[in-house]
Write a protein that holds these residues in place. Sequence first.
Motif, mmCIF file in Angstrom:
data_model
loop_
_atom_site.group_PDB
_atom_site.id
_atom_site.type_symbol
_atom_site.label_atom_id
_atom_site.label_comp_id
_atom_site.label_asym_id
_atom_site.label_seq_id
_atom_site.Cartn_x
_atom_site.Cartn_y
_atom_site.Cartn_z
ATOM 1 N N ILE A 24 -5.925 46.218 -34.905
ATOM 2 C CA ILE A 24 -7.032 46.228 -33.658
ATOM 3 C C ILE A 24 -6.975 44.847 -32.823
ATOM 4 O O ILE A 24 -7.023 44.570 -31.830
ATOM 5 N N ALA A 25 -6.723 43.764 -33.720
ATOM 6 C CA ALA A 25 -6.588 42.320 -33.589
ATOM 7 C C ALA A 25 -5.276 42.375 -32.364
ATOM 8 O O ALA A 25 -5.503 41.755 -31.384
ATOM 9 N N ASP A 26 -4.246 42.823 -33.122
ATOM 10 C CA ASP A 26 -3.029 42.613 -32.043
ATOM 11 C C ASP A 26 -3.133 43.448 -30.937
ATOM 12 O O ASP A 26 -2.584 43.059 -29.678
ATOM 13 N N GLU A 27 -3.589 44.660 -30.871
ATOM 14 C CA GLU A 27 -4.001 45.301 -29.471
ATOM 15 C C GLU A 27 -4.610 44.698 -28.655
ATOM 16 O O GLU A 27 -4.226 44.686 -27.363
ATOM 17 N N LEU A 28 -5.683 44.020 -29.100
ATOM 18 C CA LEU A 28 -6.612 43.347 -28.236
ATOM 19 C C LEU A 28 -6.483 41.777 -27.711
ATOM 20 O O LEU A 28 -7.091 41.064 -26.878
ATOM 21 N N GLY A 29 -5.538 41.305 -28.560
ATOM 22 C CA GLY A 29 -5.083 39.866 -28.427
ATOM 23 C C GLY A 29 -6.081 39.037 -28.872
ATOM 24 O O GLY A 29 -6.473 37.925 -28.198
ATOM 25 N N VAL A 30 -6.893 39.567 -29.915
ATOM 26 C CA VAL A 30 -7.961 38.331 -30.580
ATOM 27 C C VAL A 30 -7.496 38.176 -32.210
ATOM 28 O O VAL A 30 -6.661 38.885 -32.447
ATOM 29 N N SER A 31 -8.245 37.476 -32.607
ATOM 30 C CA SER A 31 -7.932 37.035 -34.139
ATOM 31 C C SER A 31 -8.787 38.273 -35.045
ATOM 32 O O SER A 31 -9.417 39.101 -34.488
ATOM 33 N N VAL A 32 -8.130 38.416 -36.312
ATOM 34 C CA VAL A 32 -8.586 39.482 -37.144
ATOM 35 C C VAL A 32 -10.126 39.259 -37.511
ATOM 36 O O VAL A 32 -10.858 39.995 -37.425
ATOM 37 N N ARG A 33 -10.595 37.937 -37.673
ATOM 38 C CA ARG A 33 -12.164 37.764 -37.721
ATOM 39 C C ARG A 33 -12.748 38.161 -36.449
ATOM 40 O O ARG A 33 -13.906 38.881 -36.824
ATOM 41 N N THR A 34 -12.253 38.067 -35.455
ATOM 42 C CA THR A 34 -13.021 38.694 -34.240
ATOM 43 C C THR A 34 -12.863 40.263 -34.253
ATOM 44 O O THR A 34 -14.106 40.762 -33.985
ATOM 45 N N ALA A 35 -12.160 40.834 -34.737
ATOM 46 C CA ALA A 35 -11.781 42.242 -34.751
ATOM 47 C C ALA A 35 -12.759 42.901 -35.860
ATOM 48 O O ALA A 35 -13.499 43.849 -35.623
ATOM 49 N N TYR A 36 -12.995 42.214 -36.842
ATOM 50 C CA TYR A 36 -13.965 42.258 -37.961
ATOM 51 C C TYR A 36 -15.351 42.345 -37.477
ATOM 52 O O TYR A 36 -16.151 43.006 -37.560
ATOM 53 N N ARG A 37 -15.621 41.026 -36.722
ATOM 54 C CA ARG A 37 -17.131 40.933 -35.935
ATOM 55 C C ARG A 37 -17.217 42.174 -34.930
ATOM 56 O O ARG A 37 -18.336 42.712 -35.034
ATOM 57 N N ASP A 38 -16.375 42.575 -34.177
ATOM 58 C CA ASP A 38 -16.532 43.534 -33.120
ATOM 59 C C ASP A 38 -16.733 45.085 -33.835
ATOM 60 O O ASP A 38 -17.792 45.778 -33.361
ATOM 61 N N LEU A 39 -16.162 45.223 -34.931
ATOM 62 C CA LEU A 39 -16.313 46.407 -35.762
ATOM 63 C C LEU A 39 -17.800 46.552 -36.327
ATOM 64 O O LEU A 39 -18.416 47.680 -36.226
ATOM 65 N N ALA A 40 -18.227 45.115 -36.770
ATOM 66 C CA ALA A 40 -19.510 45.237 -37.453
ATOM 67 C C ALA A 40 -20.475 45.308 -36.179
ATOM 68 O O ALA A 40 -21.461 45.919 -36.570
ATOM 69 N N ARG A 41 -20.272 45.163 -35.031
ATOM 70 C CA ARG A 41 -21.208 45.096 -34.029
ATOM 71 C C ARG A 41 -21.362 46.636 -33.682
ATOM 72 O O ARG A 41 -22.397 47.284 -33.141
ATOM 73 N N LEU A 42 -20.228 47.317 -33.669
ATOM 74 C CA LEU A 42 -20.233 48.710 -33.277
ATOM 75 C C LEU A 42 -20.851 49.563 -34.151
ATOM 76 O O LEU A 42 -21.741 50.429 -33.981
ATOM 77 N N GLN A 43 -20.683 49.006 -35.654
ATOM 78 C CA GLN A 43 -21.600 49.793 -36.698
ATOM 79 C C GLN A 43 -23.039 49.587 -36.476
ATOM 80 O O GLN A 43 -24.049 50.437 -36.314
#
Length: 325
Positions: A24-43
């Motif tokens: 997910i991070a690679d697809e969106l050009g963000v850090s893995v930490r940001t990807a985890y944070r986005d997933l938590a916000r979705l939940q």
Amino acid sequence: MSASRLLSVLLLLQSRGRLPARGIADELGVSVRTAYRDLARLQAAGVPVYAEPGPGGGYQLLDGYRTRLTGLSEGEARALLFAGLPHAAADLGLAAEVTAARLKLLAALPTGLREEAARTAAVFHLDAPGWYREPEQAPHLTLLVDAVRTGHTVDVRYRRWRVPQEVQRRLRPYGLVLKSGVWYLVAATDRGMATYRVAHIIDASVGDERFDRPQDFDLGAHWDSYLADFQARRYTGEATIRLSPRGRRRLPDNVAPEVVRAVDSTATAVPGTEWVEAVIPIEGVEHARGELLRLGGDVEVVAPVELRRAMAATVRLLARTYDVI
């Protein structure tokens, strides 16, 4: 937090299925930490995202869950491309479609994302036109939009700066570009690719002839190449100037960025003064005179002699006009 990025994560999971946070991070050009944070916000927003542990695991949506953008018309779907450009959408005749598409997009989002999107929309506004000028009237823009979409040739009568000033052209329109509030048409002609300022099109009519736009044509890449070539052709000479401290401070508000960068890279101190001497690119004597006169007594032209004489002639004319000789 970017509401648009959260939506991108949601649509990515919907279209790809299970993905690791790294993917997910690679697809969106963000850090893995940001990807985890986005997933938590979705939940937290109520989106049923769950993690599958172990090799081959990752994040995915609960089976059967999909966000739906229902009822979008063809015009509204096209309008989504201009959802962040209200003035551009109005120019293209898509203002109503943009409004409808935004409402449907918001209605399709979970409550948490909808609130996030509303907050984002409330604090960002894009005003594309530049300062100090009225918006250009481009009465043939809608016709050109249709021609670009349908792949029809266009016959135009065009006003340009060189002689002959009015020319007739048959164009194969490849795309439209909005630059600082000004619309440009990128089109193929019998002489090759060309760029036309839409407001300078005097008459236009869509022809019966159809054409196929090359599949590998990239409008953004072509425009970047065009701008680079334009800048290379724009400056045909150089001038040596001297600037006072105030003149250097005023420089960015009165000349092109290329001139400012040239001063920054070539400036040397003038002995015994607070002034600097620099070498700048110029389009020509007349254009340079008009630009440099804006700086008044805070600039002195050292060379070329033609430009120095032109500046002096203008100063003498101004002195006579104001009767101070």
